[in-house]
Design an enzyme around this catalytic site. Sequence first.
Site, short mmCIF file in Angstrom:
data_model
loop_
_atom_site.label_atom_id
_atom_site.label_comp_id
_atom_site.label_asym_id
_atom_site.label_seq_id
_atom_site.Cartn_x
_atom_site.Cartn_y
_atom_site.Cartn_z
N GLY A 1 0.82 -1.22 0.00
CA GLY A 1 0.00 0.00 0.00
C GLY A 1 0.84 1.25 0.00
O GLY A 1 2.07 1.20 0.11
N GLY B 1 2.63 3.55 1.51
CA GLY B 1 3.18 3.72 2.85
C GLY B 1 3.70 5.12 3.09
O GLY B 1 3.90 5.54 4.23
N ASP C 1 8.62 5.26 8.26
CA ASP C 1 8.33 6.60 8.81
C ASP C 1 7.48 7.46 7.88
O ASP C 1 7.16 8.61 8.20
CB ASP C 1 9.64 7.33 9.16
CG ASP C 1 10.57 7.43 7.95
OD1 ASP C 1 10.13 7.15 6.82
OD2 ASP C 1 11.76 7.77 8.15
N ARG D 1 4.16 14.11 -7.48
CA ARG D 1 4.12 13.32 -8.72
C ARG D 1 2.77 13.49 -9.42
O ARG D 1 1.75 13.69 -8.77
CB ARG D 1 4.31 11.83 -8.41
CG ARG D 1 5.54 11.50 -7.63
CD ARG D 1 5.89 10.03 -7.73
NE ARG D 1 4.99 9.12 -7.04
CZ ARG D 1 5.32 7.84 -6.78
NH1 ARG D 1 6.48 7.34 -7.19
NH2 ARG D 1 4.47 7.06 -6.15
N ASP E 1 4.29 -4.45 -7.38
CA ASP E 1 3.71 -3.22 -6.82
C ASP E 1 4.36 -1.99 -7.43
O ASP E 1 3.92 -0.86 -7.16
CB ASP E 1 3.83 -3.20 -5.29
CG ASP E 1 5.25 -3.40 -4.81
OD1 ASP E 1 5.83 -4.45 -5.11
OD2 ASP E 1 5.80 -2.49 -4.17
P1 AMP Z 1 9.28 0.39 -2.73
O1 AMP Z 1 10.28 -0.71 -2.70
O2 AMP Z 1 9.89 1.76 -2.63
O3 AMP Z 1 8.34 0.29 -3.88
O4 AMP Z 1 8.42 0.28 -1.40
C1 AMP Z 1 7.69 -0.88 -1.07
C2 AMP Z 1 6.60 -0.53 -0.08
O5 AMP Z 1 7.16 0.02 1.10
C3 AMP Z 1 5.59 0.45 -0.59
O6 AMP Z 1 4.33 0.03 -0.12
C4 AMP Z 1 6.02 1.77 0.05
O7 AMP Z 1 4.95 2.65 0.23
C5 AMP Z 1 6.58 1.30 1.37
N1 AMP Z 1 7.61 2.19 1.90
C6 AMP Z 1 8.86 2.39 1.41
N2 AMP Z 1 9.53 3.29 2.16
C7 AMP Z 1 8.69 3.66 3.16
C8 AMP Z 1 8.80 4.57 4.28
N3 AMP Z 1 9.90 5.26 4.51
N4 AMP Z 1 7.73 4.68 5.09
C9 AMP Z 1 6.60 3.99 4.87
N5 AMP Z 1 6.44 3.13 3.84
C10 AMP Z 1 7.47 2.96 3.00
MG MG Z 2 6.98 1.17 -4.72
#
Ligand code: AMP
Ligand code: MG
Length: 500
Positions: free
Chosen positions: A99, A101, A130, A181, A264
């Site tokens: 989701g 995040g 965070d 974005r 995702d």
């Molecule tokens: P990503 O690998 O950047 O696509 O992130 C995978 C998941 O982790 C996604 O659901 C992001 O929203 C969540 N996410 C990555 N970094 C953070 C963060 N600093 N705080 C909260 N959620 C995060």
């Molecule tokens: Mg992502």
Amino acid sequence: MPFTLSIDEAPPRSGLVWRNGFADLGPAFFTELQPTPLPAPYAIATSADAGRWLGVSPEWLASGTALQVFSGNAALAGMRPLASVYSGHQFGVWAGQLGDGRAILLGETEGGIEVQLKGAGRTPYSRGGDGRAVLRSSIREFLCSEAMHALGVPTTRALSLTGSPAPVYREEAETAAVVTRLAPSFIRFGHFEHFATQGRQAELRQLADYVIDRYYPDCRGTDATAHLGGNAYAALLQAVSERTAALLAQWQAVGFCHGVMNTDNMSILGLTIDYGPFQFLDAFVPGHICNHSDHQGRYAFNRQPNVAYWNLFCLGQALMPLIGDTAHAQAALESYKAVFPARFIARMREKLGLLQPGAGDGDAALIDGLLQLLAQGGVDWTIFWRRLSQARAGGDYEAVGDLFLDRTGWNRWLLSFQERNALEDQALAADLMLKTNPKFVLRNHLGEEAIRAATRGDFTVLHTLQALLERPCEEHASQDAHWADFPPDWASTIEISCSS
Ligand code: AMP
Ligand code: MG
């Protein structure tokens, strides 16, 4: 939430009117919430071009209101901020619920553009994170989104980059930033997987219908569905497969390595999304791994086209309850296998300035032979193509040959290329090559230079790069040559991981 203002704007006004299509899907798909404000926000950069697309003026982009909105300190009247829920496969393994995040969708304009903040605070999907993004990774996402757009590669856009002194802790203390974005939709393959794995067919159908109605209306037509048993969802799978194939052909042609092709991070619209440990190739090393966290090399450069197909298969599986017949799902996916190679060859022919239809499969063999030579020599991808374009435009083929340690193979290839060339209008071919093969790409070390300067409070490198990357195929001034040069030795020591 308590600190966020919903403001009626004083002049200059954005003039934006909100329609919030995704928010109308209902609470199964998201949680409504406000961004968490960031202290002492400061504007770092904006994209006037992205602003034009959204429909806001440069004056508004530079206004105090815009700064407040882009840092999550205020929402415009009519926005319905939310974080959406999705799941996904990460590195080939089912990861369950993920989701938004740290992304918050502010709303969708009447013109059909969604505005999203990345790094705007925690959400119910933050999973211990965070909710923030650091300046370093936000600079990379901002610059690369707009660079990809300028290269003609489908991508989410970056409207603005905003910083804050608020500390964010990764391997060490850093500071926060937000990228604003834009995209017609931020829906990912993982949104479909989320409802499919939970057996929530009503929501799955609602989501698929929304995507078809809004973005793929042709999928309901008889043309698109005739060979798929009249099934609009199979037609959707085919349309997404074709767009993804076209996207991957562009990545491979421009030398873009995404680095985290989890389901995702795959856009249902075939856009490049989620700029993390991405890299533009320096030397052409087909098996190059740009993500320091990718120990198995799952997302190595030359594996990207296969991984995209694997991801489409996951999407197909998620859509199965709606498609029903496995044969139709397979037929839809099969289109990827035809469209990717066809699009890739088409892109490479453009890069070579081959406009006329070639005889037989001669062009494919020519391209194949060249890729082998470039790989053998570890030749710089961007510089090779630019020098070849310049040679074709009346410059010097010696400068191209200089890139190869072993000249024999190159000279032989050049002879067959020049034979093939004879079929072409030379001026048209050279023009196409110079417009197709960029002089400037966001190499890792250039991003790093911008980041190092920005960390000292100096944003001039970032702004210089932004201006060059907005027009990457133009020559620009001679003092800009530094930004088009080979990577320095220290570039190979840069380690970009998932930490962002
Ligand atoms: P990503 O690998 O950047 O696509 O992130 C995978 C998941 O982790 C996604 O659901 C992001 O929203 C969540 N996410 C990555 N970094 C953070 C963060 N600093 N705080 C909260 N959620 C995060
Ligand atoms: Mg992502």
